[in-house]
Design a protein around this motif. Structure first.
Motif, PDB file in Angstrom:
ATOM      1  N   ARG A 169      57.093  39.389  47.031  1.00 50.63           N
ATOM      2  CA  ARG A 169      57.402  40.258  45.880  1.00 50.63           C
ATOM      3  C   ARG A 169      58.840  40.756  45.961  1.00 50.63           C
ATOM      4  O   ARG A 169      59.544  40.850  44.945  1.00 50.63           O
ATOM      5  CB  ARG A 169      56.445  41.451  45.849  1.00 50.63           C
ATOM      6  CG  ARG A 169      55.004  41.122  45.483  1.00 50.63           C
ATOM      7  CD  ARG A 169      54.181  42.399  45.553  1.00 50.63           C
ATOM      8  NE  ARG A 169      52.763  42.208  45.321  1.00 50.63           N
ATOM      9  CZ  ARG A 169      52.163  42.316  44.136  1.00 50.63           C
ATOM     10  NH1 ARG A 169      52.881  42.607  43.063  1.00 50.63           N
ATOM     11  NH2 ARG A 169      50.858  42.146  44.024  1.00 50.63           N
ATOM     12  N   GLN A 170      59.275  41.061  47.178  1.00 44.32           N
ATOM     13  CA  GLN A 170      60.644  41.548  47.361  1.00 44.32           C
ATOM     14  C   GLN A 170      61.666  40.440  47.146  1.00 44.32           C
ATOM     15  O   GLN A 170      62.746  40.668  46.615  1.00 44.32           O
ATOM     16  CB  GLN A 170      60.789  42.144  48.760  1.00 44.32           C
ATOM     17  CG  GLN A 170      59.934  43.386  49.004  1.00 44.32           C
ATOM     18  CD  GLN A 170      60.022  43.884  50.424  1.00 44.32           C
ATOM     19  OE1 GLN A 170      60.592  43.231  51.299  1.00 44.32           O
ATOM     20  NE2 GLN A 170      59.454  45.069  50.685  1.00 44.32           N
ATOM     21  N   LYS A 171      61.309  39.213  47.565  1.00 42.17           N
ATOM     22  CA  LYS A 171      62.226  38.086  47.406  1.00 42.17           C
ATOM     23  C   LYS A 171      62.346  37.666  45.949  1.00 42.17           C
ATOM     24  O   LYS A 171      63.407  37.192  45.512  1.00 42.17           O
ATOM     25  CB  LYS A 171      61.748  36.910  48.260  1.00 42.17           C
ATOM     26  CG  LYS A 171      62.682  35.703  48.226  1.00 42.17           C
ATOM     27  CD  LYS A 171      62.202  34.611  49.172  1.00 42.17           C
ATOM     28  CE  LYS A 171      63.162  33.416  49.128  1.00 42.17           C
ATOM     29  NZ  LYS A 171      62.734  32.332  50.061  1.00 42.17           N
ATOM     30  N   TYR A 172      61.245  37.832  45.176  1.00 40.37           N
ATOM     31  CA  TYR A 172      61.235  37.453  43.763  1.00 40.37           C
ATOM     32  C   TYR A 172      60.872  38.685  42.922  1.00 40.37           C
ATOM     33  O   TYR A 172      59.781  38.760  42.354  1.00 40.37           O
ATOM     34  CB  TYR A 172      60.214  36.340  43.516  1.00 40.37           C
ATOM     35  CG  TYR A 172      60.548  35.035  44.196  1.00 40.37           C
ATOM     36  CD1 TYR A 172      61.289  34.050  43.546  1.00 40.37           C
ATOM     37  CD2 TYR A 172      60.115  34.774  45.498  1.00 40.37           C
ATOM     38  CE1 TYR A 172      61.591  32.845  44.172  1.00 40.37           C
ATOM     39  CE2 TYR A 172      60.410  33.577  46.125  1.00 40.37           C
ATOM     40  CZ  TYR A 172      61.155  32.613  45.465  1.00 40.37           C
ATOM     41  OH  TYR A 172      61.456  31.427  46.087  1.00 40.37           O
ATOM     42  N   PRO A 173      61.785  39.636  42.822  1.00 38.86           N
ATOM     43  CA  PRO A 173      61.458  40.891  42.126  1.00 38.86           C
ATOM     44  C   PRO A 173      61.190  40.721  40.636  1.00 38.86           C
ATOM     45  O   PRO A 173      60.538  41.580  40.027  1.00 38.86           O
ATOM     46  CB  PRO A 173      62.690  41.755  42.382  1.00 38.86           C
ATOM     47  CG  PRO A 173      63.802  40.775  42.619  1.00 38.86           C
ATOM     48  CD  PRO A 173      63.167  39.631  43.341  1.00 38.86           C
TER      49      PRO A 173
END
Length: 299
Positions: free
Chosen positions: A232-236
Motif C-alpha cells: 500500500r505504501q509502495k503504490y499509494p
C-alpha cells in the motif's frame, strides 16, 4: 528474456481473443506483441505422399498469422506486431516461447484435432512449466474499456477491479507486485481475496464455537493487512479492498471473477523430480473463472 508479449495463435476464437487482450496490454505497457503459431510437420510417409496436405496446412497456418497481425495493426496502430511460426510439440514449443517473453497469452480453450493446439491439456502444461507469467483468455473477452459496469448515480463509470488471490502463509513479492502493477496500470481498484478454512472441528460435525471462529477470523484479517501494508505504501495511488473469508478459496475467487477485469494467481515453481504442479485453487479457477486469469510463477 525480451520485453515482448507473446501470444499463442491457432485461429480459434479463443486465441484471437487472447491476441486482442495482448494488444491492449501492450498499449498499457508500451511493449511489442509477437504472434506465434505452432505447426507440427506431418510424418515422413505422409510428407512423401502425392497430395499437398502438409503444404496446405502450413500455408493455412501462415495465413492465420498474417491476417491476425494485420487486424491487430489496424485496431492498435501504436503497437508493433511481429509473427513467428514454430515447429514441434505444441506444449514444448509454447513453453520455449515463454522463456523469451515478458508475458505469454493463450486462449483458454481451442480447436480440437489438426485445427488447434490450445486445448486444455496443452494450456495446463504450459502454465505448469512456464516460469514467466501466463495469461489465459476466453473467447468473447472484451477490452477493459468495453467491460464497464453500469454507471453510478453520479454518472461515473469505473472499470472492473483486478482480483488477487493471496495465501498469507506464503505471500510472494513477485505475485503481489504483478497484481499491484496491473491495477496501477489500469487505474482500477485492487481487490485482494484470501479464503481460509474453518476450524478443524468442523470436519467432525461439532457445533461451531463463535468465539473461536471470530478469533481465527481476526487473526487472519490481521495477517492479510500486515502482508499488504508495505505494498500500500509502495503504490499509494492504488485503492485496495482486502477481504478475508472463511470459505473455499477457489469458490470465492470463481464467484468474484464475474466482477473482475483480471484474476491474478500464483504458482510455486518446483524443480524436484516430482514435477510441475499448478495447485488445486489455481487449477479450479483456470477452469471456471469468467475473467482472464494471470498465473505468476514464483519460488
Amino acid at each position: 528474456m525480451s520485453r515482448t508479449i507473446t501470444v499463442g495463435l491457432d485461429g480459434s476464437p479463443e486465441s484471437h481473443a487472447a491476441a486482442e487482450w495482448a494488444a491492449h496490454e501492450a498499449e498499457l505497457r508500451g511493449l511489442p506483441v509477437k504472434l506465434v503459431q505452432v505447426w507440427g510437420p506431418v510424418p515422413t510417409p505422409m510428407a512423401e505422399a502425392p497430395f499437398p496436405g502438409a503444404e496446405k496446412n502450413q500455408h493455412w497456418s501462415e495465413q492465420i498469422l498474417r491476417e491476425a497481425a494485420d487486424a491487430l495493426r489496424l485496431r492498435h496502430p501504436g503497437v508493433e506486431v511481429t509473427t513467428e511460426q514454430l515447429t514441434g510439440r505444441p506444449a514444448e514449443a509454447l513453453i520455449g516461447a515463454a522463456e523469451d517473453a515478458h508475458l505469454l497469452v493463450l486462449g483458454s480453450r481451442g480447436l480440437s484435432g489438426i485445427g488447434g493446439f490450445l486445448v486444455g491439456s496443452v494450456g495446463l502444461a504450459v502454465v505448469a512449466h512456464s516460469e514467466r507469467p501466463v495469461i489465459l483468455v476466453r473467447a468473447g473477452e472484451q477490452a477493459p474499456k468495453e467491460r464497464e459496469p453500469a454507471a453510478t448515480a453520479a454518472g461515473a463509470a469505473q472499470l472492473r477491479p483486478v482480483l488477487l488471490g493471496l495465501d498469507t502463509t506464503t505471500p510472494d513479492p513477485a505475485l503481489i507486485e504483478f497484481a499491484f502493477e496491473a491495477a496501477a496500470r489500469r487505474a482500477v481498484t485492487l481487490r485482494v481475496l484470501h479464503g481460509w478454512n474453518p476450524p478443524y472441528y468442523y470436519a467432525y460435525a461439532m457445533a461451531p464455537d463463535p468465539a473461536v471462529t471470530e478469533t481465527v477470523a481476526q487473526a487472519d484479517a490481521a495477517a492479510l493487512a500486515e502482508t499488504l501494508q508495505p505494498w500500500r505504501q509502495k503504490y499509494p495511488d492504488v485503492v485496495v479492498v482486502a477481504e478475508s473469508r472463511c470459505c473455499s478459496p477457489s469458490l470465492a475467487l470463481i464467484d468474484a471473477s464475474h466482477e473482475a477485469s483480471l484474476v491474478v494467481l500464483g504458482r510455486r515453481i518446483r524443480r524436484s523430480s516430482v514435477g510441475a504442479h499448478i495447485g488445486s485453487v489455481t487449477h479450479a479457477v483456470l477452469h471456471h473463472a469468467t475473467a482472464p486469469v494471470a498465473v505468476v510463477a514464483h519460488d
